[in-house]
Design an enzyme around this catalytic site. Sequence first.
Site, PDB file in Angstrom:
ATOM      1  N   ALA A  63       0.866  -1.176   0.000  1.00 41.09           N
ATOM      2  CA  ALA A  63       0.000   0.000   0.000  1.00 41.09           C
ATOM      3  C   ALA A  63       0.900   1.223   0.000  1.00 41.09           C
ATOM      4  O   ALA A  63       2.055   1.153   0.440  1.00 41.09           O
ATOM      5  CB  ALA A  63      -0.887  -0.028   1.235  1.00 41.09           C
ATOM      6  N   GLY A 108       0.636  -4.956   1.053  1.00 39.31           N
ATOM      7  CA  GLY A 108      -0.537  -5.065   0.180  1.00 39.31           C
ATOM      8  C   GLY A 108      -0.256  -5.811  -1.112  1.00 39.31           C
ATOM      9  O   GLY A 108      -1.171  -6.364  -1.725  1.00 39.31           O
ATOM     10  N   GLU A 111      -0.537  -9.347  -0.217  1.00 37.40           N
ATOM     11  CA  GLU A 111      -1.964  -9.578   0.070  1.00 37.40           C
ATOM     12  C   GLU A 111      -2.793  -9.668  -1.208  1.00 37.40           C
ATOM     13  O   GLU A 111      -3.677 -10.516  -1.327  1.00 37.40           O
ATOM     14  CB  GLU A 111      -2.495  -8.470   0.984  1.00 37.40           C
ATOM     15  CG  GLU A 111      -1.941  -8.595   2.407  1.00 37.40           C
ATOM     16  CD  GLU A 111      -2.186  -7.361   3.260  1.00 37.40           C
ATOM     17  OE1 GLU A 111      -1.837  -6.244   2.829  1.00 37.40           O
ATOM     18  OE2 GLU A 111      -2.740  -7.504   4.358  1.00 37.40           O
ATOM     19  N   GLU A 131       4.416  -4.996   7.734  1.00 39.24           N
ATOM     20  CA  GLU A 131       3.613  -3.961   8.400  1.00 39.24           C
ATOM     21  C   GLU A 131       3.999  -3.694   9.849  1.00 39.24           C
ATOM     22  O   GLU A 131       3.972  -2.548  10.290  1.00 39.24           O
ATOM     23  CB  GLU A 131       2.115  -4.337   8.349  1.00 39.24           C
ATOM     24  CG  GLU A 131       1.478  -4.124   6.988  1.00 39.24           C
ATOM     25  CD  GLU A 131       1.636  -5.321   6.067  1.00 39.24           C
ATOM     26  OE1 GLU A 131       2.422  -6.254   6.379  1.00 39.24           O
ATOM     27  OE2 GLU A 131       0.968  -5.348   5.034  1.00 39.24           O
TER      28      GLU A 131
END
Length: 263
Positions: A63, A108, A111, A131
């Site tokens: 992200a 992300g 993910e 993270e």
Amino acid sequence: MEFITYEQDGFVGVITINRPKALNALNSQVLDELNAALDEVDLETTRALILTGAGDKSFVAGADIGEMSTLTKAEGEAFGKKGNDVFRRLEVFPIPVIAAVNGFALGGGCEISMSCDIRICSENAVFGQPEVGLGITPGFGGTQRLARLVGAGMAKQMIYTARNIKADEAYRIGLVNAVYPQEELMAAAKKMASGIAAQAPIAVRNCKKAINDGLQVDMDKAIVIEEKLFGDCFETEDQKAGMGNFLEKDKEKKLKVVPFQNK
Ligand code: DAK
């Protein structure tokens, strides 16, 4: 669209996240455009999707940390929902999605690859959930999907230590199905997608739904889900032609069992 390209080659659609200057990091615009690209997929003519990143360095480096850094709690939650909605949409998309992971798949990025049905990667791929080093938890399903894919123990180790793993380790723990030299990755993804597209499309869709839905419930309920989707294939032209061709020993014709709108 600025950051997503979509192209169709026969029955196979290729979605490319195209923001190479930021290593294809996911900001709100990328997520919105990805959602819009899924709207564009013509499900009458497309039987498998490939998701990849532009360039030869990164699939998706996570992200967008710059965008996330100034979010309030409410904005963070909204950003998480935006990502989760589109990731879940990929996961339950009616046709199979192959992630062709061509480099970094961090946060992300790891993910989104796990929201796809199948992951293959290049030799330079790097997977990880960094993270906790940024002071947050994985927010796009990482705690849930990684544990389901590689088991709780390995997922916990990766997430708690924020340690990245290379392609060979990702293969060893079952996070990816295969590893290819970078220059062969897309050809391998297209070959796999074409192999899927050559099968009876209703049956393939029903298999995806049976596996996904069945994994959410206990075995007694899961086999009922399978029974229903198995029954659903009967009286389709694919089923009649597929079995008919086998009984007629017509291998050439069998390969031509392709129409989708045939119920
Ligand atoms: N976000 C924004 N920009 C990024 C980025 C990212 N994740 N990753 C790379 N970039 C940008 C860099 O800032 C740099 O931009 P410029 O300085 O050139 O403008 C450019 O891409 C090239 O990156 P580097 O110069 O750093 O390239 P290197 O080869 O030296 O290093 C690297 C590559 C992948 C090792 C490094 O860029 C890196 O560590 N990137 C960050 C990886 C990372 O930590 N990813 C995880 C992000 S956290 C949630 C929702 C979602 C999430 C969590 C919660 N909720 C709302 C609950 C998800 C979180 C994440 O994904």
